[in-house]
Design a protein around this motif. Sequence first.
Motif, PDB file in Angstrom:
ATOM      1  N   UNK A  62       0.839  -1.211   0.000  1.00  0.00           N
ATOM      2  CA  UNK A  62       0.000   0.000   0.000  1.00  0.00           C
ATOM      3  C   UNK A  62       0.866   1.250   0.000  1.00  0.00           C
ATOM      4  N   UNK A  63       0.298   2.300  -0.577  1.00  0.00           N
ATOM      5  CA  UNK A  63       0.950   3.612  -0.572  1.00  0.00           C
ATOM      6  C   UNK A  63       0.084   4.560   0.263  1.00  0.00           C
ATOM      7  N   UNK A  64       0.685   5.114   1.319  1.00  0.00           N
ATOM      8  CA  UNK A  64      -0.031   6.015   2.229  1.00  0.00           C
ATOM      9  C   UNK A  64       0.362   7.461   1.981  1.00  0.00           C
ATOM     10  N   UNK A  65      -0.633   8.346   2.073  1.00  0.00           N
ATOM     11  CA  UNK A  65      -0.383   9.778   1.942  1.00  0.00           C
ATOM     12  C   UNK A  65       0.403  10.294   3.136  1.00  0.00           C
ATOM     13  N   UNK A  66       1.192  11.313   2.905  1.00  0.00           N
ATOM     14  CA  UNK A  66       1.870  12.014   3.994  1.00  0.00           C
ATOM     15  C   UNK A  66       0.901  12.975   4.659  1.00  0.00           C
ATOM     16  N   UNK A  67       1.412  13.785   5.549  1.00  0.00           N
ATOM     17  CA  UNK A  67       0.571  14.773   6.214  1.00  0.00           C
ATOM     18  C   UNK A  67       1.115  15.144   7.572  1.00  0.00           C
ATOM     19  N   UNK A  68       0.260  15.781   8.351  1.00  0.00           N
ATOM     20  CA  UNK A  68       0.616  16.194   9.706  1.00  0.00           C
ATOM     21  C   UNK A  68       0.137  15.136  10.697  1.00  0.00           C
ATOM     22  N   UNK A  82       5.394  16.876  10.348  1.00  0.00           N
ATOM     23  CA  UNK A  82       5.043  16.582   8.962  1.00  0.00           C
ATOM     24  C   UNK A  82       5.768  15.309   8.578  1.00  0.00           C
ATOM     25  N   UNK A  83       5.042  14.391   7.961  1.00  0.00           N
ATOM     26  CA  UNK A  83       5.642  13.129   7.513  1.00  0.00           C
ATOM     27  C   UNK A  83       5.326  12.935   6.037  1.00  0.00           C
ATOM     28  N   UNK A  84       6.308  12.422   5.317  1.00  0.00           N
ATOM     29  CA  UNK A  84       6.128  12.152   3.901  1.00  0.00           C
ATOM     30  C   UNK A  84       5.284  10.893   3.713  1.00  0.00           C
ATOM     31  N   UNK A  85       4.751  10.733   2.531  1.00  0.00           N
ATOM     32  CA  UNK A  85       4.031   9.512   2.200  1.00  0.00           C
ATOM     33  C   UNK A  85       4.972   8.322   2.256  1.00  0.00           C
ATOM     34  N   UNK A  86       4.413   7.122   2.303  1.00  0.00           N
ATOM     35  CA  UNK A  86       5.252   5.925   2.392  1.00  0.00           C
ATOM     36  C   UNK A  86       4.536   4.741   1.756  1.00  0.00           C
ATOM     37  N   UNK A  87       5.348   3.749   1.376  1.00  0.00           N
ATOM     38  CA  UNK A  87       4.817   2.505   0.835  1.00  0.00           C
ATOM     39  C   UNK A  87       5.161   1.396   1.818  1.00  0.00           C
ATOM     40  N   UNK A  88       4.162   0.591   2.154  1.00  0.00           N
ATOM     41  CA  UNK A  88       4.347  -0.469   3.152  1.00  0.00           C
ATOM     42  C   UNK A  88       3.832  -1.797   2.625  1.00  0.00           C
ATOM     43  N   UNK A  89       4.341  -2.871   3.231  1.00  0.00           N
ATOM     44  CA  UNK A  89       3.774  -4.206   3.089  1.00  0.00           C
ATOM     45  C   UNK A  89       2.969  -4.434   4.365  1.00  0.00           C
ATOM     46  N   UNK A  90       1.720  -4.855   4.216  1.00  0.00           N
ATOM     47  CA  UNK A  90       0.817  -4.945   5.361  1.00  0.00           C
ATOM     48  C   UNK A  90       0.167  -6.321   5.455  1.00  0.00           C
ATOM     49  N   UNK A  91       0.010  -6.804   6.691  1.00  0.00           N
ATOM     50  CA  UNK A  91      -0.802  -7.988   6.932  1.00  0.00           C
ATOM     51  C   UNK A  91      -1.749  -7.681   8.080  1.00  0.00           C
ATOM     52  N   UNK A  92      -2.911  -8.301   8.056  1.00  0.00           N
ATOM     53  CA  UNK A  92      -3.994  -7.973   8.997  1.00  0.00           C
ATOM     54  C   UNK A  92      -4.343  -9.171   9.870  1.00  0.00           C
ATOM     55  N   UNK A 134     -14.737  -8.265  15.615  1.00  0.00           N
ATOM     56  CA  UNK A 134     -14.478  -7.674  14.302  1.00  0.00           C
ATOM     57  C   UNK A 134     -13.340  -6.668  14.340  1.00  0.00           C
ATOM     58  N   UNK A 135     -12.395  -6.867  15.243  1.00  0.00           N
ATOM     59  CA  UNK A 135     -11.302  -5.918  15.412  1.00  0.00           C
ATOM     60  C   UNK A 135     -10.291  -6.058  14.277  1.00  0.00           C
ATOM     61  N   UNK A 136      -9.647  -4.947  13.932  1.00  0.00           N
ATOM     62  CA  UNK A 136      -8.657  -4.926  12.856  1.00  0.00           C
ATOM     63  C   UNK A 136      -7.330  -4.405  13.382  1.00  0.00           C
ATOM     64  N   UNK A 137      -6.303  -5.229  13.237  1.00  0.00           N
ATOM     65  CA  UNK A 137      -4.934  -4.861  13.587  1.00  0.00           C
ATOM     66  C   UNK A 137      -4.057  -5.184  12.381  1.00  0.00           C
ATOM     67  N   UNK A 138      -2.968  -4.461  12.232  1.00  0.00           N
ATOM     68  CA  UNK A 138      -2.064  -4.720  11.117  1.00  0.00           C
ATOM     69  C   UNK A 138      -0.618  -4.521  11.537  1.00  0.00           C
ATOM     70  N   UNK A 139       0.269  -5.205  10.833  1.00  0.00           N
ATOM     71  CA  UNK A 139       1.701  -4.951  10.906  1.00  0.00           C
ATOM     72  C   UNK A 139       2.113  -4.419   9.544  1.00  0.00           C
ATOM     73  N   UNK A 140       2.911  -3.334   9.548  1.00  0.00           N
ATOM     74  CA  UNK A 140       3.424  -2.762   8.308  1.00  0.00           C
ATOM     75  C   UNK A 140       4.936  -2.819   8.321  1.00  0.00           C
ATOM     76  N   UNK A 141       5.507  -3.259   7.213  1.00  0.00           N
ATOM     77  CA  UNK A 141       6.939  -3.189   6.984  1.00  0.00           C
ATOM     78  C   UNK A 141       7.150  -2.089   5.935  1.00  0.00           C
ATOM     79  N   UNK A 142       8.011  -1.133   6.245  1.00  0.00           N
ATOM     80  CA  UNK A 142       8.235   0.014   5.346  1.00  0.00           C
ATOM     81  C   UNK A 142       9.125  -0.395   4.176  1.00  0.00           C
ATOM     82  N   UNK A 143       8.606  -0.224   2.989  1.00  0.00           N
ATOM     83  CA  UNK A 143       9.354  -0.572   1.783  1.00  0.00           C
ATOM     84  C   UNK A 143      10.539   0.376   1.608  1.00  0.00           C
ATOM     85  N   UNK A 144      11.678  -0.197   1.185  1.00  0.00           N
ATOM     86  CA  UNK A 144      12.870   0.641   0.906  1.00  0.00           C
ATOM     87  C   UNK A 144      12.765   1.229  -0.475  1.00  0.00           C
TER      88      UNK A 144
END
Length: 189
Positions: free
Chosen positions: A34-40, A124-134, A179-189
């Motif tokens: 996934x690709x996440x938007x940056x922001x505050x 402020x954080x830049x956008x990022x791409x992660x690998x995610x599992x739920x 119905x809870x949702x948790x995830x682990x994200x690994x930040x793509x290089x």
Amino acid sequence: MFGMIRNSLFGTAEVWPCRVLRKGAKDDVAYEEREYDGGKFATVELTGKPFDEALREAVLKLLKYVGGSNDQGAGMGMMAPVCTTVFPEQDGSLQQKVKVLLRIPSQFQTNPPLPSDESIQLEDREGMTVYSTQFGGYAKEVDYVNYAAKLTSTLGNEGTFHEDFYFCNGYDPPMKPYGRRNEVWLLKK
């Protein structure tokens, strides 16, 4: 205080904007890139406490902030997920160091209220791409460590990602029993 309680018990959360780039599965582990938007973001850093204790303390501070404990007295509503940066040891266990992030809701992105609590920083954080599992349930440190190991193993040589930290994410208020949702994200290089 009422705003914090209302948000955590009854509020619907605005979800951090992202785009799914691809999906995969291997050895019964499904994942997404996934690709996440940056922001505050509002952030709290804690050291010297076990993960579960540090997370509870930091989340409470952030809930108070978005619930109105800020210079504008603004109840901002809730964002999901609450994103926690963790730092694994060589054996996979977590260091007693966390950085908990909460994206500022969209309507406050251009001019976020200043926190009343000095331990909360705005950044402020830049956008990022992660690998995610739920996964579901009430997640604890052991669950996040387990799923991080599974995702790392599943990706193998398929993806390159940072190994010195990863993100633990919770999407639900504490009073949601199923119905809870948790995830682990690994930040793509």
